[in-house]
Design a protein around this motif. Structure first.
Motif, PDB file in Angstrom:
ATOM      1  N   GLY A   1       0.817  -1.206   0.000  1.00  0.00           N
ATOM      2  CA  GLY A   1       0.000   0.000   0.000  1.00  0.00           C
ATOM      3  C   GLY A   1       0.850   1.254   0.000  1.00  0.00           C
ATOM      4  O   GLY A   1       0.566   2.221  -0.727  1.00  0.00           O
ATOM      5  N   VAL A   2       1.908   1.250   0.819  1.00  0.00           N
ATOM      6  CA  VAL A   2       2.827   2.391   0.873  1.00  0.00           C
ATOM      7  C   VAL A   2       3.485   2.594  -0.490  1.00  0.00           C
ATOM      8  O   VAL A   2       3.565   3.717  -0.997  1.00  0.00           O
ATOM      9  CB  VAL A   2       3.898   2.169   1.970  1.00  0.00           C
ATOM     10  CG1 VAL A   2       5.004   3.216   1.868  1.00  0.00           C
ATOM     11  CG2 VAL A   2       3.256   2.216   3.360  1.00  0.00           C
ATOM     12  N   MET A   3       3.959   1.505  -1.087  1.00  0.00           N
ATOM     13  CA  MET A   3       4.651   1.612  -2.370  1.00  0.00           C
ATOM     14  C   MET A   3       3.709   2.063  -3.483  1.00  0.00           C
ATOM     15  O   MET A   3       4.092   2.828  -4.364  1.00  0.00           O
ATOM     16  CB  MET A   3       5.291   0.271  -2.746  1.00  0.00           C
ATOM     17  CG  MET A   3       6.561  -0.026  -1.983  1.00  0.00           C
ATOM     18  SD  MET A   3       7.778   1.322  -2.052  1.00  0.00           S
ATOM     19  CE  MET A   3       7.893   1.621  -3.812  1.00  0.00           C
ATOM     20  N   ASN A   4       2.456   1.598  -3.454  1.00  0.00           N
ATOM     21  CA  ASN A   4       1.495   2.027  -4.476  1.00  0.00           C
ATOM     22  C   ASN A   4       1.348   3.545  -4.472  1.00  0.00           C
ATOM     23  O   ASN A   4       1.328   4.188  -5.531  1.00  0.00           O
ATOM     24  CB  ASN A   4       0.125   1.388  -4.231  1.00  0.00           C
ATOM     25  CG  ASN A   4       0.114  -0.091  -4.508  1.00  0.00           C
ATOM     26  OD1 ASN A   4       0.998  -0.608  -5.174  1.00  0.00           O
ATOM     27  ND2 ASN A   4      -0.882  -0.787  -3.974  1.00  0.00           N
ATOM     28  N   ARG A   5       1.264   4.117  -3.275  1.00  0.00           N
ATOM     29  CA  ARG A   5       1.094   5.560  -3.162  1.00  0.00           C
ATOM     30  C   ARG A   5       2.353   6.302  -3.604  1.00  0.00           C
ATOM     31  O   ARG A   5       2.284   7.334  -4.263  1.00  0.00           O
ATOM     32  CB  ARG A   5       0.697   5.935  -1.732  1.00  0.00           C
ATOM     33  CG  ARG A   5      -0.721   5.501  -1.393  1.00  0.00           C
ATOM     34  CD  ARG A   5      -1.167   6.081  -0.071  1.00  0.00           C
ATOM     35  NE  ARG A   5      -0.493   5.467   1.050  1.00  0.00           N
ATOM     36  CZ  ARG A   5      -0.856   4.325   1.633  1.00  0.00           C
ATOM     37  NH1 ARG A   5      -1.896   3.658   1.155  1.00  0.00           N
ATOM     38  NH2 ARG A   5      -0.213   3.837   2.667  1.00  0.00           N
ATOM     39  N   PHE A   6       3.514   5.765  -3.221  1.00  0.00           N
ATOM     40  CA  PHE A   6       4.763   6.418  -3.599  1.00  0.00           C
ATOM     41  C   PHE A   6       4.969   6.360  -5.106  1.00  0.00           C
ATOM     42  O   PHE A   6       5.371   7.343  -5.739  1.00  0.00           O
ATOM     43  CB  PHE A   6       5.941   5.774  -2.860  1.00  0.00           C
ATOM     44  CG  PHE A   6       7.244   6.506  -3.054  1.00  0.00           C
ATOM     45  CD1 PHE A   6       7.347   7.851  -2.772  1.00  0.00           C
ATOM     46  CD2 PHE A   6       8.374   5.843  -3.516  1.00  0.00           C
ATOM     47  CE1 PHE A   6       8.549   8.534  -2.945  1.00  0.00           C
ATOM     48  CE2 PHE A   6       9.577   6.507  -3.681  1.00  0.00           C
ATOM     49  CZ  PHE A   6       9.661   7.856  -3.397  1.00  0.00           C
ATOM     50  N   GLU A   7       4.695   5.199  -5.703  1.00  0.00           N
ATOM     51  CA  GLU A   7       4.840   5.051  -7.156  1.00  0.00           C
ATOM     52  C   GLU A   7       3.882   5.974  -7.899  1.00  0.00           C
ATOM     53  O   GLU A   7       4.255   6.590  -8.896  1.00  0.00           O
ATOM     54  CB  GLU A   7       4.589   3.602  -7.565  1.00  0.00           C
ATOM     55  CG  GLU A   7       5.721   2.666  -7.186  1.00  0.00           C
ATOM     56  CD  GLU A   7       5.373   1.201  -7.369  1.00  0.00           C
ATOM     57  OE1 GLU A   7       6.307   0.390  -7.397  1.00  0.00           O
ATOM     58  OE2 GLU A   7       4.175   0.869  -7.467  1.00  0.00           O
ATOM     59  N   GLN A   8       2.655   6.086  -7.413  1.00  0.00           N
ATOM     60  CA  GLN A   8       1.685   6.954  -8.065  1.00  0.00           C
ATOM     61  C   GLN A   8       2.158   8.402  -8.021  1.00  0.00           C
ATOM     62  O   GLN A   8       2.081   9.122  -9.018  1.00  0.00           O
ATOM     63  CB  GLN A   8       0.321   6.832  -7.390  1.00  0.00           C
ATOM     64  CG  GLN A   8      -0.752   7.685  -8.053  1.00  0.00           C
ATOM     65  CD  GLN A   8      -2.102   7.546  -7.386  1.00  0.00           C
ATOM     66  OE1 GLN A   8      -2.273   6.777  -6.446  1.00  0.00           O
ATOM     67  NE2 GLN A   8      -3.071   8.296  -7.860  1.00  0.00           N
TER      68      GLN A   8
END
Length: 201
Positions: A69-76
């Motif tokens: 979840g953290v990575m999804n937000r950072f990538e976005q």
């Protein structure tokens, strides 16, 4: 293209959410039983064992579910046309209200060193995937920061990464102690300022 998150079944997600709820209530890992997780997840213990062999396996899965979840937000944020500061503001702003991240920080902190090592050993493959995704997203964000003049071109990605990760784990520790002492945690805007001041030309 960054390697995207793995998929989880509804039962796995329910188990992770159950563990997050227990952690949010201040339970230490040693006091949590598989039955407690099953009850919090709204399923029978037997059903839980169809997906996991132990509470350690549930925690390991929950850690990487939260990191996804953290990575999804950072990538976005890194994929969009944002300044480096805007990327950090969005990332930390969303992370500030992230119950799994805060709950897991407290739960892992309550574990004995040998338990943490067991969890780390269980999740080596997942951790490699998370690090790969993180490196790709960071590289895009740092490159954009250098182009916009927000990051000193003489600072390499390793230094920039260390600065951001230090702030991230500092926020997790501050949140944990604030919850234990019923105090207000350090505002995420202060962390963004700290990172930007450290990296600017």
């Amino acid at each position: 293209m960054a390697e995207r998150e793995r998929k989880y079944s509804p039962k796995e997600i329910a188990a992770f959410q159950g563990l997050f709820a227990l952690a949010k209530d201040g339970r230490r890992f040693s006091s949590i039983k598989v039955q407690d997780i099953a009850t919090a997840a709204g399923m029978g213990k037997g059903t839980l064992y169809e997906y996991f062999s132990s509470k350690e396996e549930i925690l390991s899965g929950a850690i990487f579910y939260a990191l996804d979840g953290v990575m999804n937000r950072f990538e976005q944020s890194a994929d969009e046309t944002l300044s480096f500061r805007q990327t950090l503001e969005r990332f930390f702003g969303e992370l500030d209200g992230d119950v799994p991240f805060a709950a897991l920080s407290m739960l892992v902190a309550s574990m004995a060193p040998e338990q943490r090592e067991e969890i780390r050993a269980r999740g080596q493959e997942d951790m490699s995937m998370v690090f790969s995704r993180m490196k790709q997203a960071e590289a895009r964000a740092f490159s954009a920061g250098r182009i916009s003049g927000e990051i000193d071109p003489s600072l390499d990605d390793s230094f920039c990464e260390y600065t951001v990760v230090s702030a991230l784990f500092g926020q997790a520790a501050a949140h944990m102690f604030a919850c234990q002492e019923h105090e207000r945690q350090i505002p995420w805007t202060m962390l963004v300022d700290m990172i930007c001041r450290t990296l600017r030309p």
